[in-house]
Design an enzyme around this catalytic site. Sequence first.
Site, PDB file in Angstrom:
ATOM      1  N   SER A  42      -9.781   2.399   2.941  1.00 34.88           N
ATOM      2  CA  SER A  42      -8.888   3.111   2.053  1.00 34.88           C
ATOM      3  C   SER A  42      -7.992   2.200   1.224  1.00 34.88           C
ATOM      4  O   SER A  42      -7.496   2.609   0.178  1.00 34.88           O
ATOM      5  CB  SER A  42      -8.000   4.055   2.857  1.00 34.88           C
ATOM      6  OG  SER A  42      -7.094   3.322   3.679  1.00 34.88           O
ATOM      7  N   LYS A  68       0.840  -1.194   0.000  1.00 27.55           N
ATOM      8  CA  LYS A  68       0.000   0.000   0.000  1.00 27.55           C
ATOM      9  C   LYS A  68       0.880   1.251   0.000  1.00 27.55           C
ATOM     10  O   LYS A  68       1.910   1.288   0.693  1.00 27.55           O
ATOM     11  CB  LYS A  68      -0.910  -0.018   1.230  1.00 27.55           C
ATOM     12  CG  LYS A  68      -1.996   1.054   1.243  1.00 27.55           C
ATOM     13  CD  LYS A  68      -2.857   0.917   2.501  1.00 27.55           C
ATOM     14  CE  LYS A  68      -3.968   1.944   2.553  1.00 27.55           C
ATOM     15  NZ  LYS A  68      -4.763   1.849   3.802  1.00 27.55           N
ATOM     16  N   SER A 117      -9.806  -0.092   7.048  1.00 23.25           N
ATOM     17  CA  SER A 117      -9.228   0.025   5.700  1.00 23.25           C
ATOM     18  C   SER A 117      -8.576  -1.238   5.164  1.00 23.25           C
ATOM     19  O   SER A 117      -8.233  -1.302   3.978  1.00 23.25           O
ATOM     20  CB  SER A 117      -8.212   1.163   5.658  1.00 23.25           C
ATOM     21  OG  SER A 117      -8.876   2.394   5.766  1.00 23.25           O
TER      22      SER A 117
END
Lengths: 510, 91
Positions: free
Chosen positions: A160, A85, A184
């Site tokens: 997210s 990420k 997330s």
Amino acid sequence: MTPLSPADVTTMSASALADALVAGDVSSAEATGAYLDRIAAVDGAVHAFLHVDADGALATAAEVDRRRAAGADLHPLAGVPLAVKDVVATQGLPTTAGSRLLQGWVPPYDATIVARIRAAGLPVLGKTNMDEFAMGSSTEHSAYGPTHNPWDLDRIPGGSGGGSAAAVAAFEAPLAIGTDTGGSIRQPAAITGTVGVKPTYGGVSRYGLIALASSLDQAGPVTRTVLDAALLHELIGGHDRLDSTSINAPTPAVVAAAHRADVAGMRIGVVRELGGEGYQPGVRARFDEALALLTGAGAEVVEVSCPHFEYALAAYYLILPSEASSNLARFDAMRYGLRVWPEGKPEASAEDVMLATRAAGFGDEAKRRIILGTYALSSGYYDAYYGSAQKVRTLIARDFEQAFTHADVLVSPTAPTTAFRLGEKLDDPLAMYLNDIATIPANLAGVPGISLPSGLADEDGLPAGFQALAPATHDDRLYRVGATLEALLADRWGGPLLDRAPVLTGEVLA
Amino acid sequence: MAHLARLARIDLSDAELDHLAPQLAVIVESVAKVSEVADDDVPPTSHPLPVTNVFRDDIVVPGLTAEEALSGAPDVDRRRFSVPRILGEEQ
């Protein structure tokens, strides 16, 4: 035996790929190449990646192959590629956190988890898309455009960490790193039919994560199977002297728990407050079926009440913006990141430049939350907002304590709905925030949680998620429940849920 | 709202203020419900782990070189961060 095709390699689990690498059925260079080809074929449609490092990944793969041939003692996951990420610092690779403010920034150091991943010989395929600074539940708040859900490209992949979840769901990576501040990792897992784990707060180092809310953030695995999550969890977990909130104790035996896959005699608590009104019928139906399967496997299902969970969302949207407004003050246009001079003011002061830079660099959601946090912390309002939210946090932790005297794990649907359409909730922040209603309590209390697929909702044919939560430092229980349910469901479906995902444009059929 | 944006060091346009202000009003109204249960006898929690005072040995460990630390800087002058003027004319 027939050699493995690229499609075989990209659809097998990470643990199966690790076994194939050890057995010599495939090399890391071949496997990494297969994944890079897959990314080239489908990421135009999915947009899970912000940056792909083909050269770096292939160099690591070649090095692992060379060491393996030389008989070196390698980590079990050595040679299995992975995606990271974009909120995690990677030396030499751009790290933007999905923000224009950090466009092109290349960190001069690795996050601890990345250092561990590199030391274990996992090729890093690239950096995955996300809501700006991890603020969002749909990945639409990325400055670089949204990620599309592989199950329906017109829909959101959750957030997210929508990029990490979509990359794994679209077979663009077997493993990915996510971060979970209010859901997330878990909510995108539910939305994309994949597995995601938020470890106990302090169980995985936060050093090198671009901080959103320091008392809530936690990195964890994003995968296609429960065992793969355990393998990655074990690799990245454990004490780190560079993170003062890191737990100084060994990682719970998560891999053993995933192998054990047994819930006989386990008490599973259904949280009354998470699952009623507002939860889509198909999501509830799959959840109820999962409970029945676990009961059939010998678990005892009990109902528990956590009366203060209804205040969790409100507390979270005070604590998170407060911490975020403080953390994001570091983006001041002085030492790294964007610097914008106000128009027509060549003699502008540092403060003028900071005002102009942050205006240009932050997107709407970041601005909303920073201003909200500034308000909640401002003198005269502090006690009513931030102070009260901290008290609610205590009440929620007490609810968990009480509930865990009646149950070994707590369960709920991970998210109240399946994936919604891109753009649908973009200008309705409160509706967007409701996506995390079932995942937020775990972050406030610091307890670990897993989401795994529970099936497809009847009304729209999209994936739904099953969430389990355990007491702090008992992450192993998540894997016992998760691996048990995963096996029972796969048995019922005749294979993993992702087998039923639609074929993506550009997909090369083997 | 304009005052808060100034405190947060974000220069918002009038159009942005018009767009964000009503959204923030709705959010603030919603989160105010925390005060319903925040009684005086409930202690606050700032952090989920009961850890305090984490120390390490006072020994020198390698850090970033000057070049590494400056590598992402918007502007560099003689191996230093180059920044806009800090003080206003009247200061």
